[in-house]
Scaffold this motif. Structure first.
Motif, mmCIF file in Angstrom:
data_model
loop_
_atom_site.group_PDB
_atom_site.id
_atom_site.type_symbol
_atom_site.label_atom_id
_atom_site.label_comp_id
_atom_site.label_asym_id
_atom_site.label_seq_id
_atom_site.Cartn_x
_atom_site.Cartn_y
_atom_site.Cartn_z
ATOM 1 N N ILE A 295 56.229 42.653 36.928
ATOM 2 C CA ILE A 295 55.263 43.036 37.964
ATOM 3 C C ILE A 295 53.884 42.745 37.401
ATOM 4 C CG2 ILE A 295 54.354 44.935 39.348
ATOM 5 C CD1 ILE A 295 57.111 46.279 39.132
ATOM 6 N N ASP A 296 53.138 41.863 38.050
ATOM 7 C CA ASP A 296 51.923 41.330 37.436
ATOM 8 C C ASP A 296 51.111 40.583 38.488
ATOM 9 O OD1 ASP A 296 50.061 40.228 35.620
ATOM 10 O OD2 ASP A 296 51.609 39.740 34.151
ATOM 11 N N ALA A 297 49.781 40.607 38.352
ATOM 12 C CA ALA A 297 48.943 39.754 39.209
ATOM 13 C C ALA A 297 48.991 38.306 38.757
ATOM 14 C CB ALA A 297 47.498 40.243 39.183
ATOM 15 N N HIS A 298 49.329 38.124 37.461
ATOM 16 C CA HIS A 298 49.189 36.804 36.839
ATOM 17 C C HIS A 298 50.524 36.277 36.320
ATOM 18 C CE1 HIS A 298 45.640 39.407 36.071
ATOM 19 N NE2 HIS A 298 44.986 38.375 36.591
ATOM 20 N N PRO A 299 50.740 34.965 36.406
ATOM 21 C CA PRO A 299 52.013 34.409 35.905
ATOM 22 C C PRO A 299 52.143 34.463 34.380
ATOM 23 C CG PRO A 299 50.930 32.887 37.445
ATOM 24 C CD PRO A 299 49.941 33.961 37.119
ATOM 25 N N LEU B 214 55.827 45.900 33.263
ATOM 26 C CA LEU B 214 54.952 46.342 34.338
ATOM 27 C C LEU B 214 53.493 46.248 33.888
ATOM 28 C CD1 LEU B 214 55.732 49.663 36.270
ATOM 29 C CD2 LEU B 214 53.667 48.300 36.489
ATOM 30 N N ASP B 215 52.851 45.172 34.287
ATOM 31 C CA ASP B 215 51.415 45.002 34.025
ATOM 32 C C ASP B 215 50.680 45.743 35.136
ATOM 33 O OD1 ASP B 215 48.768 44.047 34.014
ATOM 34 O OD2 ASP B 215 49.373 42.079 33.250
ATOM 35 N N LEU B 216 49.853 46.700 34.730
ATOM 36 C CA LEU B 216 49.195 47.539 35.743
ATOM 37 C C LEU B 216 48.275 46.747 36.660
ATOM 38 C CD1 LEU B 216 48.551 50.625 33.469
ATOM 39 C CD2 LEU B 216 50.037 50.584 35.488
ATOM 40 N N ASP B 217 47.890 45.525 36.252
ATOM 41 C CA ASP B 217 47.049 44.753 37.171
ATOM 42 C C ASP B 217 47.836 44.146 38.325
ATOM 43 O OD1 ASP B 217 48.030 42.189 36.348
ATOM 44 O OD2 ASP B 217 46.465 41.986 34.830
ATOM 45 N N GLY B 218 49.153 44.316 38.313
ATOM 46 C CA GLY B 218 49.956 43.954 39.499
ATOM 47 C C GLY B 218 49.629 44.845 40.684
#
Ligand SMILES: [Mn+2]
Length: 270
Positions: A114-118, A192-196
């Motif tokens: 889960i992330d905004a970035h690849p 889980l990247d919180l920026d997702g």
């Protein structure tokens, strides 16, 4: 409910692989403070008692390249004794040494990111171990059989090309908004990247990217994951960027829900 099935909590205070802002190394201690705050309790929504979560403290890191070997050895030690790590970052680069330690015991792993970035750059600012490259390194070494990403909204042509090369399945925010959801099977590792999450809900990250997931959507995703979850991490919390500990509270809530899901080995809780 038995606490024996809960994961072990491990702080990984490393932010030397961050490409833009430091601060994520302070994440583990601030998330623990939020977890311990009397503003909430230690039950997950499915009534798992997280008070039984064993906290192994923070790894003794020097915030340099040598940290990767320390992280890998620490995870390997825990896997060898049948423990499942729930790691608190730290920047996202920590997921690569964690997966190096888990992969031999869990071949055929599915990685849900889960992330905004690849995070699929081959190299970023001269650092092949940057938090923008960890997934490329992971895939080069075959540490996951399948990778599914959710929440993506910051692609670049180079990363799209690498996603195609490695067969990464990307459910970007446009697809998510159209109703697409991940269809995954265990064994699973959740990163889980919180920026997702949308920065309106979780501003305490180094790379705020508007247009993201709601906290509720992430919680529902966690609660409905198929098991077993062999490990998880929650990364990129940057207290320096937070507002009134809002994001610390989000991270603490997610610790409870992820730990609860890890304690339930088979079918989802809801
Ligand atoms: Mn990210």
């Amino acid at each position: 409910m038995s606490s024996a099935r809960l994961p072990v909590l491990l702080g990984v205070p490393h932010d030397a692989s961050s490409s833009f802002l430091r601060g994520a190394a302070l994440g583990p201690s601030r998330i623990r403070e939020a977890l311990a705050s009397p503003s909430s309790n230690l039950y997950s929504e499915s009534l798992e008692d997280i008070a039984g979560l064993q906290d192994h403290g923070d790894l003794p890191l020097r915030n340099g390249a040598g940290d990767r070997a320390v992280i890998e050895a620490a995870i390997r030690d825990r896997v060898a004794t049948g423990q499942r790590p729930l790691s608190l970052g730290g920047d996202h680069s920590i997921t690569y040494p964690i997966l190096r330690a888990l992969a031999p015991t869990h071949p055929g792993l599915t990685l849900l990111d889960i992330d905004a970035h690849p995070d699929l750059y081959t190299d970023f600012q001269g650092d092949r171990y940057s938090h923008a490259c960890w997934l490329t390194r992971t895939l080069e070494e075959g540490l996951a059989r399948r990778v599914v990403q959710v929440g993506i909204r910051g692609p670049t042509p180079e990363q799209e090309e690498n996603a195609g090369h490695f067969g990464v399945e990307i459910i970007d925010m446009r697809a998510w908004a159209a109703g697409k959801r991940p269809a995954v099977e265990g064994p699973l590792y959740l990163t889980l990247d919180l920026d997702g999450i949308d920065p309106g809900f979780a501003p305490g990250v180094s790379h705020r990217e508007p247009g993201g997931l709601t906290v509720r959507e992430v919680i529902t995703l966690i609660q409905t994951l198929p098991g077993p979850l062999v490990g998880a991490d929650i990364v990129e919390y940057n207290p320096d960027q937070d507002w009134q500990d809002l994001t610390a509270r989000v991270a603490a809530k997610l610790v409870k829900e992820v730990a609860s899901r890890m304690a339930t080995p088979d079918s989802p809780a809801c």
